[in-house]
Motif scaffolding. Structure first.
Motif, short mmCIF file in Angstrom:
data_model
loop_
_atom_site.label_atom_id
_atom_site.label_comp_id
_atom_site.label_asym_id
_atom_site.label_seq_id
_atom_site.Cartn_x
_atom_site.Cartn_y
_atom_site.Cartn_z
N MET A 57 66.77 16.37 115.03
CA MET A 57 67.24 17.65 114.51
C MET A 57 67.24 17.59 112.98
SD MET A 57 71.41 17.59 114.63
CE MET A 57 71.44 18.98 113.48
N ALA A 58 67.23 18.76 112.36
CA ALA A 58 67.39 18.88 110.91
C ALA A 58 67.73 20.33 110.60
CB ALA A 58 66.10 18.49 110.19
N PRO A 59 68.55 20.58 109.58
CA PRO A 59 69.21 19.58 108.74
C PRO A 59 70.55 19.16 109.32
CG PRO A 59 69.69 21.76 107.92
CD PRO A 59 68.78 21.96 109.11
N ILE A 60 71.05 18.03 108.82
CA ILE A 60 72.41 17.60 109.13
C ILE A 60 73.03 17.10 107.84
CG2 ILE A 60 71.72 15.26 109.83
CD1 ILE A 60 74.06 15.54 111.96
N PHE A 61 74.33 17.39 107.66
CA PHE A 61 75.00 17.11 106.39
C PHE A 61 76.14 16.11 106.60
CE2 PHE A 61 73.40 21.42 106.54
CZ PHE A 61 72.65 21.52 105.38
N ALA A 62 76.35 15.27 105.59
CA ALA A 62 77.51 14.37 105.54
C ALA A 62 77.73 13.64 106.86
CB ALA A 62 78.77 15.15 105.16
N ALA A 63 76.67 13.09 107.39
CA ALA A 63 76.74 12.38 108.67
C ALA A 63 76.33 10.92 108.48
CB ALA A 63 75.83 13.05 109.70
N SER A 64 76.77 10.09 109.38
CA SER A 64 76.40 8.68 109.37
C SER A 64 76.00 8.27 110.79
CB SER A 64 77.55 7.81 108.86
OG SER A 64 78.72 8.03 109.62
N ASP A 65 75.41 7.10 110.91
CA ASP A 65 74.93 6.64 112.20
C ASP A 65 76.05 6.54 113.24
OD1 ASP A 65 72.52 6.44 110.99
OD2 ASP A 65 72.32 4.27 111.18
N GLU A 66 75.72 6.94 114.45
CA GLU A 66 76.60 6.77 115.60
C GLU A 66 75.75 6.23 116.75
OE1 GLU A 66 78.85 10.27 116.68
OE2 GLU A 66 78.60 11.10 114.67
N GLU A 67 76.38 5.91 117.84
CA GLU A 67 75.63 5.49 119.01
C GLU A 67 74.73 6.64 119.48
OE1 GLU A 67 76.36 3.59 123.49
OE2 GLU A 67 78.06 4.14 122.23
N ARG A 68 73.45 6.36 119.61
CA ARG A 68 72.44 7.34 120.05
C ARG A 68 72.22 8.47 119.05
NH1 ARG A 68 75.52 6.85 124.61
NH2 ARG A 68 76.19 9.02 124.44
N PHE A 69 72.62 8.24 117.78
CA PHE A 69 72.38 9.26 116.76
C PHE A 69 72.23 8.55 115.41
CE2 PHE A 69 73.43 12.74 113.81
CZ PHE A 69 72.60 13.73 114.32
N TYR A 70 71.02 8.65 114.83
CA TYR A 70 70.71 7.86 113.64
C TYR A 70 70.21 8.81 112.53
CZ TYR A 70 71.05 4.41 117.27
OH TYR A 70 71.52 3.67 118.33
N VAL A 71 70.84 8.71 111.38
CA VAL A 71 70.63 9.66 110.29
C VAL A 71 69.62 9.12 109.28
CG1 VAL A 71 71.77 10.98 108.46
CG2 VAL A 71 72.97 10.51 110.61
#
Length: 219
Positions: A57-71
């Motif tokens: 997905m894009a865009p995403i703001f002020a996020a950091s890596d989580e399980e199954r989601f990598y920024v």
């Protein structure tokens, strides 16, 4: 890949285009991927990527890596900007200096720019337009002292018909911090691959070319 409508950053049209999407597509295409976009609200997009229903997905703001989601590294910088007419010779140093002046901005702006801006929104000569596309023209015509809008959005709508339209009548006041946007991926190895190619894309002047496609030359 998922996104949400917000010209000129993300445009839900026949080409599924926009600055953010063109950057992501260019990088992934260089890596040999075929990119298809679908548009949903960004909150839902994040959930769908985390569930692995979609790849990115894009865009995403002020996020950091989580399980199954990598920024990813930043793909674009959003630059909320205060605009005035140069001929008015306004020289605000802080948001508080806009007090007493007429201001036009987009709906919901106080929720993005902090308490100082929220106080400005209480004054009588403050207005939130339901349409961002009219804001540059209202400033050009001198209807308001200041406009507050993302820099790319302002120039996109001002130059919607003519990418050569003169910008020298406006003065920019950088009173609000910029925000970087990234892409989010369900797969870490793909995110890492994307980051490496993104660095090359930026060195190749790809970002500037994408921006000029929608805004023309800004300098």
């Amino acid at each position: 890949m998922l996104s949400s409508e917000g010209p000129p950053h993300t445009i839900n049209d026949a080409q599924n285009s926009g600055i953010d999407l063109d950057v992501v597509k260019a990088v992934l295409t260089r890596l040999g991927y075929d990119v298809k976009f679908h548009f949903v609200p960004l909150g839902r997009a994040e959930s769908l990527v985390k569930s692995s229903a979609y790849v990115a997905m894009a865009p995403i703001f002020a996020a950091s890596d989580e399980e199954r989601f990598y920024v990813s590294h930043p793909i674009v910088k959003y630059a909320p900007t205060v605009f005035s007419l140069k001929k008015n010779k306004l020289t605000p140093q802080y948001l508080n200096d806009l007090k007493g002046h007429s201001i036009i901005t987009f709906q919901g702006a106080p929720g993005y720019f902090g308490k100082e801006f929220e106080l400005l929104s209480k004054q009588k000569n403050y207005f939130e337009s339901p349409s961002m596309k009219v804001i540059p023209e209202l400033i050009r015509k001198g209807r308001y002292d200041y406009a507050v809008l993302d820099k790319y959005i302002f120039y996109y709508f001002y130059r919607f018909v003519d990418k050569q339209r003169d910008l020298s009548l406006f003065k920019e006041h950088a009173l609000i911090p910029s925000v970087t946007a990234s892409a989010g991926f369900s797969d870490k190895s793909l995110r890492d691959e994307f980051n490496r190619e993104l660095a090359t894309f930026l060195l190749d002047d790809g970002y500037r070319k994408v921006v000029e496609k929608y805004l023309g030359k800004l300098e």
